[in-house]
Design an enzyme around this catalytic site. Structure first.
Site, PDB file in Angstrom:
ATOM      1  N   GLU A 167       0.796  -1.177   0.045  1.00  0.00           N
ATOM      2  CA  GLU A 167       0.031  -0.083   0.071  1.00  0.00           C
ATOM      3  C   GLU A 167       0.820   1.294   0.039  1.00  0.00           C
ATOM      4  OE1 GLU A 167      -3.045   0.062   3.018  1.00  0.00           O
ATOM      5  OE2 GLU A 167      -3.780  -1.942   2.228  1.00  0.00           O
ATOM      6  N   GLU A 350      -5.336  -8.732   1.130  1.00  0.00           N
ATOM      7  CA  GLU A 350      -6.004  -8.455   2.244  1.00  0.00           C
ATOM      8  C   GLU A 350      -7.589  -8.274   2.082  1.00  0.00           C
ATOM      9  OE1 GLU A 350      -4.248  -5.208   4.542  1.00  0.00           O
ATOM     10  OE2 GLU A 350      -2.346  -5.587   4.127  1.00  0.00           O
TER      11      GLU A 350
HETATM   12  C1  GCO Z   1      -3.902  -1.902   5.367  1.00  0.00           C
HETATM   13  C2  GCO Z   1      -2.588  -2.600   6.056  1.00  0.00           C
HETATM   14  C3  GCO Z   1      -3.077  -3.245   7.302  1.00  0.00           C
HETATM   15  C4  GCO Z   1      -4.231  -2.869   8.003  1.00  0.00           C
HETATM   16  C5  GCO Z   1      -5.528  -3.307   7.696  1.00  0.00           C
HETATM   17  C6  GCO Z   1      -6.563  -2.713   8.186  1.00  0.00           C
HETATM   18  O1  GCO Z   1      -4.350  -2.362   4.335  1.00  0.00           O
HETATM   19  O2  GCO Z   1      -3.975  -0.924   6.166  1.00  0.00           O
HETATM   20  O3  GCO Z   1      -1.856  -3.401   5.155  1.00  0.00           O
HETATM   21  O4  GCO Z   1      -1.741  -3.227   7.977  1.00  0.00           O
HETATM   22  O5  GCO Z   1      -3.960  -3.241   9.449  1.00  0.00           O
HETATM   23  O6  GCO Z   1      -5.555  -3.032   6.334  1.00  0.00           O
HETATM   24  O7  GCO Z   1      -6.574  -1.419   8.398  1.00  0.00           O
END
Ligand code: GCO
Length: 439
Positions: A167, A350
Site C-alpha cells: 500500500e 488483504e
Molecule cells: C492496510 C494494512 C494493514 C491494516 C489493515 C486494516 O491495508 O492498511 O495493510 O496493516 O492493518 O488493512 O486497516
C-alpha cells in the site's frame, strides 16, 4: 447461497496476512533497530491510548504456536512482512540474528505445508534511513534495492512469492499528507515525492529480483477502494474520477503503463503541485501480479474548499468498527476493473473486518465476520467465473494486532488475542473457516 471451497479453482490459494510491526513485538531484541513506527507510536498523541508495537502479539517468540494455529485452520499460505530494521543495521548492514528469525519462520512454515508470501516493505522504514531523508530522499530507492537483494539472497531459495511494497498510497498520503501515519507530515507535494520514490524503489527491487531469482513471482500490493460519486451530479462524477486516479490509478498505471494518470496530473498542475516523472521505465519493470487489499468503498463529492477539490461523504450501509461500509459488491467491481485495465494475475492480499469482538467463555461469537467473509468470497467467485485471473485470497488478519494509529482497539483477527496473557482463542469465524477449507 452456501459457498464452498470446491466452488473455487482446484489450485486456488487461501491464506491469511499479517505485518511485522503489527504482530512481532521484540522491538529491541537480537539487534533490531527502531523504525519510523517505533518513533511515531512513542510520540505522545499519535496513537490511540499511546499504544505501540513494543510487544504486540509477541509473535517473535510465539511464531511456532501461531504456525500451528494456521495449520489447524487449514491455510495454504501465509503472507507476512519482513522488518527492515530487524535485518539490517543502519538500514544497510546485515544483522545475522535478525535474518535468523526469518530463516526459522520460513523453515517452520514449509515444514507445516504452508507457502510463505513475503512483503518486503509494510511501513516500518528504519529510523536511521528516515534521518537521511527517508522516502523524500531519492537515494532511498537504492537502499531499498540493497535490502531487497539481501532478502532475495537469504530467503529466495525457499520463498517464491514476493511483494515489494504494501500500500504505497498509505505510506505516501497517510504518512506525508494526512499525517495520521508515520512520520506524520502534512504536505501534499511531499506525498507525491514520496509516492514516486516508493514506486522507483519497487522498480529497483523488481530489477534485482530478475537477476537473482529465476523461479519466483514478484508483485506490488495496493489498497484498492471502490470509488463512487456521492451524488449523481457532473461535479461529483468528475471528482470521483480524479479520486479513483489518485488512490488507485496512481499506484497501478505507472507500474504497468509507465505513466501517471492524466486527469489527476491535470488537477495537480492546476493546483501547482509539482511531480517527478523520472525513471518511469524502471518503475514499469514487468511484474507477475498485483496484490489487492480490498476493504470498502468511498463516496466522493466535489468540494472546492479541499486542496484536492473533493471530500468523503459517509455512506448509508452497515459499517465495521473502523467505520468502513460493508460493501462486498465493490470487491467484484475492483477485481473486474483491474483485470480489464491491466490483464495481469491478481491476489486478494488483504480482506477482512474489525468487529465488536467480545471474549465470552473462551469464545468470540463473530457471526458478522463469517457473513462478511462469505459475501466477499461470493464476490471474488463471481469475478473468477467471469474470467478474472484471481489466484488467491488472504484474509486480514490471522491475529488481532496493532492497528496502527488505532492501537489495539480494532480487532481484525480470526484469532482473538488477550494482550494481558498473550493467549490465543480461535473465534467462531476461524472455526467456520476451518470447516470451509477442509478439502
Ligand atoms: C492496510 C494494512 C494493514 C491494516 C489493515 C486494516 O491495508 O492498511 O495493510 O496493516 O492493518 O488493512 O486497516
Amino acid at each position: 447461497m452456501q459457498i464452498r471451497r470446491k466452488d473455487f479453482p482446484e489450485n486456488f490459494i487461501f491464506g491469511t496476512a499479517t505485518s511485522a510491526y503489527q504482530i512481532e513485538g521484540a522491538v529491541n531484541e537480537d539487534g533490531r533497530e527502531p523504525s519510523i513506527w517505533d518513533t511515531f507510536s512513542h510520540t505522545p498523541g499519535k496513537t490511540k491510548n499511546s499504544e505501540n508495537g513494543d510487544i504486540a502479539c509477541d509473535h517473535y517468540h510465539k511464531y511456532k504456536e501461531d504456525i500451528q494455529l494456521m495449520k489447524e485452520i487449514g491455510f495454504d499460505a501465509y503472507r507476512f512482512s519482513i522488518s527492515w530494521p530487524r535485518v539490517m543495521k543502519q538500514g544497510k548492514i546485515k544483522n545475522e540474528k535478525g535474518l535468523d528469525f526469518y530463516n526459522r519462520l520460513v523453515d517452520a512454515l514449509l515444514e507445516n505445508g504452508i507457502t510463505p508470501f513475503v512483503t518486503l516493505y509494510h511501513w516500518d522504514l528504519p529510523q536511521s534511513l528516515h534521518e537521511k531523508g527517508g522516502w523524500l530522499n531519492p537515494d532511498m530507492a537504492l537502499y531499498f534495492q540493497d535490502y531487497a537483494a539481501l532478502m532475495f539472497e537469504t530467503l529466495g531459495d525457499r520463498i517464491k512469492f514476493w511483494i515489494t511494497l504494501n500500500e504505497p498510497w498509505c505510506s505516501a498520503f497517510l504518512g506525508y499528507f494526512l499525517g495520521i501515519h508515520a512520520p506524520g507530515h502534512n504536505n501534499l507535494e511531499e506525498a507525491f515525492t514520496v509516492a514516486h520514490t516508493l514506486l522507483r524503489a519497487h522498480g529497483y527491487a523488481v530489477k534485482v529480483f530478475r537477476e537473482l531469482i529465476k523461479d519466483g513471482k514478484i508483485g506490488l500490493t495496493n489498497v484498492v477502494t471502490k470509488i463512487e460519486p456521492a451524488n449523481e451530479t457532473d461535479e461529483d462524477f468528475q471528482a470521483a474520477i480524479i479520486v479513483d486516479e489518485l488512490i488507485n490509478g496512481w499506484f497501478h498505471d505507472p507500474v504497468i503503463f509507465g505513466r501517471y494518470p492524466d486527469t489527476a496530473k491535470g488537477l495537480l498542475k492546476q493546483i501547482g503541485v509539482n511531480i517527478n516523472e523520472d525513471e518511469m521505465d524502471i518503475i514499469s519493470e514487468p511484474i507477475d501480479f498485483f496484490g489487492v487489499n480490498y476493504y470498502t468503498r468511498q463516496l466522493i463529492a466535489y468540494d472546492p474548499q479541499n486542496q484536492l477539490m473533493y471530500k468523503n461523504v459517509e455512506g448509508p450501509l452497515p459499517k465495521t468498527e473502523m467505520g468502513w461500509e460493508i460493501y462486498p459488491e465493490g470487491l467484484y467491481d475492483v477485481l473486474k476493473k483491474l483485470h480489464q485495465r491491466y490483464s495481469i494475475p491478481l491476489y486478494v492480499t488483504e480482506n477482512g473486518m474489525a468487529g465488536p469482538d467480545k471474549l465470552e467463555n473462551g469464545m468470540v461469537n463473530d457471526i458478522y465476520r463469517i457473513e462478511y467473509l462469505e459475501n466477499h468470497f461470493l464476490s471474488a467467485l463471481k469475478a473468477i467465473n467471469e474470467g478474472v485471473e484471481l489466484k488467491g485470497y488472504f484474509i486480514w488478519s490471522l491475529l488481532d494486532n496493532f492497528e496502527w494509529a488505532e492501537g489495539y482497539s480494532k480487532r481484525f483477527g480470526l484469532i482473538y488475542v488477550d494482550y494481558e496473557t498473550q493467549k490465543r482463542y480461535l473465534k467462531r469465524s476461524a472455526i467456520w473457516l476451518k470447516d470451509f477449507l477442509k478439502r
